[in-house]
Every structure is written in structure tokens, then in C-alpha cells.
Design a protein around this motif. Structure first.
Motif, mmCIF file in Angstrom:
data_model
loop_
_atom_site.group_PDB
_atom_site.id
_atom_site.type_symbol
_atom_site.label_atom_id
_atom_site.label_comp_id
_atom_site.label_asym_id
_atom_site.label_seq_id
_atom_site.Cartn_x
_atom_site.Cartn_y
_atom_site.Cartn_z
ATOM 1 N N ASP A 127 28.255 23.157 62.163
ATOM 2 C CA ASP A 127 28.787 23.526 63.474
ATOM 3 C C ASP A 127 29.205 25.006 63.481
ATOM 4 O O ASP A 127 28.939 25.738 64.431
ATOM 5 C CB ASP A 127 29.984 22.634 63.810
ATOM 6 C CG ASP A 127 30.547 22.941 65.183
ATOM 7 O OD1 ASP A 127 29.774 22.903 66.145
ATOM 8 O OD2 ASP A 127 31.755 23.248 65.288
ATOM 9 N N PRO A 159 31.096 9.056 52.941
ATOM 10 C CA PRO A 159 30.930 8.456 54.275
ATOM 11 C C PRO A 159 29.831 7.405 54.312
ATOM 12 O O PRO A 159 29.947 6.404 55.012
ATOM 13 C CB PRO A 159 30.576 9.651 55.168
ATOM 14 C CG PRO A 159 31.057 10.841 54.424
ATOM 15 C CD PRO A 159 30.982 10.506 52.975
ATOM 16 N N PRO A 190 33.647 17.724 59.331
ATOM 17 C CA PRO A 190 33.250 16.416 58.812
ATOM 18 C C PRO A 190 33.083 16.492 57.285
ATOM 19 O O PRO A 190 32.592 17.506 56.769
ATOM 20 C CB PRO A 190 31.891 16.161 59.484
ATOM 21 C CG PRO A 190 31.713 17.233 60.503
ATOM 22 C CD PRO A 190 32.629 18.360 60.170
ATOM 23 N N VAL A 241 32.525 19.739 52.708
ATOM 24 C CA VAL A 241 32.494 19.513 54.157
ATOM 25 C C VAL A 241 31.234 20.137 54.767
ATOM 26 O O VAL A 241 30.563 20.967 54.146
ATOM 27 C CB VAL A 241 33.755 20.097 54.845
ATOM 28 C CG1 VAL A 241 34.993 19.360 54.384
ATOM 29 C CG2 VAL A 241 33.884 21.589 54.598
ATOM 30 N N ASP A 242 30.956 19.726 56.000
ATOM 31 C CA ASP A 242 29.746 20.149 56.693
ATOM 32 C C ASP A 242 30.045 21.379 57.555
ATOM 33 O O ASP A 242 30.836 21.298 58.496
ATOM 34 C CB ASP A 242 29.272 18.971 57.571
ATOM 35 C CG ASP A 242 27.924 19.248 58.216
ATOM 36 O OD1 ASP A 242 27.488 20.410 58.193
ATOM 37 O OD2 ASP A 242 27.324 18.292 58.750
#
Ligand code: FES
Length: 246
Positions: free
Chosen positions: A109, A15, A98, A105-106
Motif C-alpha cells: 500500500d 495469517p 497487514p 508486514v506488507d
């Protein structure tokens, strides 16, 4: 053991470098005893050290190696390449999160959602610290299924409601809430049910059930959410009839 060649079609994405995710093809030799994670490690070790993915235990315990393999969320360490029956195996990051880099991935959350259901034993009074809190086999059996959750996030990747309503607390956090509510040592049911009986809580679930289909540990988060809906309703009715009740 005989080797043959197949293609791993893997998502590449940074990203910070801008642009959109792309696929890169890697031709690799495979044997019948290889899982998808072995294929990724072959690429990392012999072809392209820049490919980035997570793993740790290689035995379905740590929950870190999840990816969309052949269009479905799976643990890469528990998915045999031979069982896919494909000459081209697509490996993508888990949906609904994300992307940090390539297949990573993150999960931040999710960690916030998990914290919101207080996934730990809550007691007003811990009493005598030198004494054991005895549980019988049937007490353990009441929450054993939910306690098997390894936070692999396959259920969040499979859930269309998480995709449409990112605020939804989601399957694994709900299952773990039920795990502690059912623990005979715990006294935090009211706090958790208050959190889950909200707009972003269990009522968002439309019982698609994909979370339970992809769960590698048979936790059945969809079933857990329906149980929590019942418990939340029960608590709500009790508070209506007996103001002041928790
Ligand atoms: Fe730990 Fe797959 S590497 S669950």
C-alpha cells in the motif's frame, strides 16, 4: 564482555494458518553491545529458525528492520537492548500494516502511495544528455533533509491518522514529494501538488507529529507536510487568480 539473560517476547503469526497473533517468549543471553536485531538473529540461529523478520544492512540504511520494540516503532538494528532497560523486551510488527508473517508486514500500500507522488525527477526536456545538470551546495541543502528518508515505515506505524484513515498518503511519501519539488532540476511540482491537494493528500494530516519523533533519520515528515500544505494553497490561489496557470 559480561552476559546476562533477558526475555524477548515476540509476535508469532501466520495469517494463512488462521487464528490471531500470539506472543512467544525466548530467553536469550545478551551483552551490552547487542542491538535488538542481534537478539532476533540469536533466536533465529540458535533457538527457533522459524521466526521470521526482515533485515539487510544492519547499519540504519536499508530501512528493512523496523518493528515495534517496547511499544514504539524503531529500527531493530539501531536499538541497543541495554538502553531499553527491560528484563522483558516486547517485539511486535509495525502497526498500521497487514502482517505477512511474524514481524514481516506488507508494504504494498505504501509503494502505491509513493508512486502516486512521482518520486523521481520530472522534466519536459532533458536537453543535452552529455551535459551535467549543475547544482550548488545550497541547491542540495534545500532537499537534503528529505532525501535522507530510507522508507523504513516507522512514521506510518506511528501515525494515528494513517491508522484511522488508511487512504491518507502518509508521512514518508509526502516528505519524498517535497524532496523532488525542492530539487532545482525538477519540473514536476504542479503534478505532485495536484495529487497532494486532495481528500487523501496532505490535508488529512492533523499535525500530531509522531512521525517526526520516531524518524531515525531526522527527516521531519510532519514539517514537510505543513510545507506542502502551504505550497498547495499557494498553487490553488495562483490558479484562482490566473486561470490556466499550472
Ligand atoms: Fe538496514 Fe536496520 S537492517 S536499517
Amino acid at each position: 564482555m559480561a552476559e546476562r539473560e533477558i526475555v524477548f517476547r515476540v509476535t508469532r503469526y501466520r495469517p494463512t494458518a488462521g487464528g490471531r497473533p500470539t506472543f512467544q517468549d525466548y530467553r536469550i543471553p545478551v551483552r551490552d553491545d547487542m542491538v535488538v536485531l542481534d537478539g532476533l538473529n540469536y533466536i533465529k540461529d540458535h533457538v527457533d529458525p522459524s521466526l521470521t523478520f526482515r533485515w539487510s544492512c544492519r547499519m540504519g540504511i536499508c530501512g528493512s528492520c523496523g518493528a515495534n520494540v517496547d511499544g514504539r516503532p524503531r529500527l531493530t538494528c539501531g536499538t541497543y537492548i541495554r538502553d531499553l532497560g527491560k528484563r522483558i523486551v516486547k517485539v511486535e510488527p509495525l502497526s498500521n500494516f497487514p502482517i505477512l508473517k511474524d514481524l514481516v508486514v506488507d508494504f504494498d500500500d505504501f509503494l502505491n502511495k509513493l508512486a502516486s507522488v512521482k518520486p523521481h525527477i520530472i522534466r519536459k526536456d532533458w536537453g543535452d544528455w552529455t551535459k551535467e545538470y549543475t547544482q550548488y551546495p545550497e541547491d542540495l541543502e534545500a532537499y537534503r533533509q528529505q532525501s535522507l528518508c530510507i522508507n523504513c515505515m516507522l512514521c506510518y506505524a506511528a501515525c494515528p491518522v494513517v491508522g484511522a484513515s488508511p487512504e491518507f498518503v502518509g508521512p514518508a511519501a509526502s516528505a519524498l514529494a517535497l524532496r523532488y519539488i525542492r530539487d532545482t532540476r525538477d519540473e514536476g511540482a504542479a503534478e505532485r501538488l495536484a495529487r497532494l491537494n486532495t481528500k487523501t493528500g496532505v490535508w488529512e494530516c492533523t499535525f500530531v507529529g509522531e512521525c517526526s519523533v520516531v524518524c531515525p533519520k531526522d527527516v521531519d515528515p510532519a514539517g514537510a507536510i505543513q510545507t506542502l500544505k502551504f505550497l498547495a494553497t499557494q498553487r490553488h490561489m495562483r490558479r484562482l487568480l490566473m486561470p490556466g496557470a499550472r
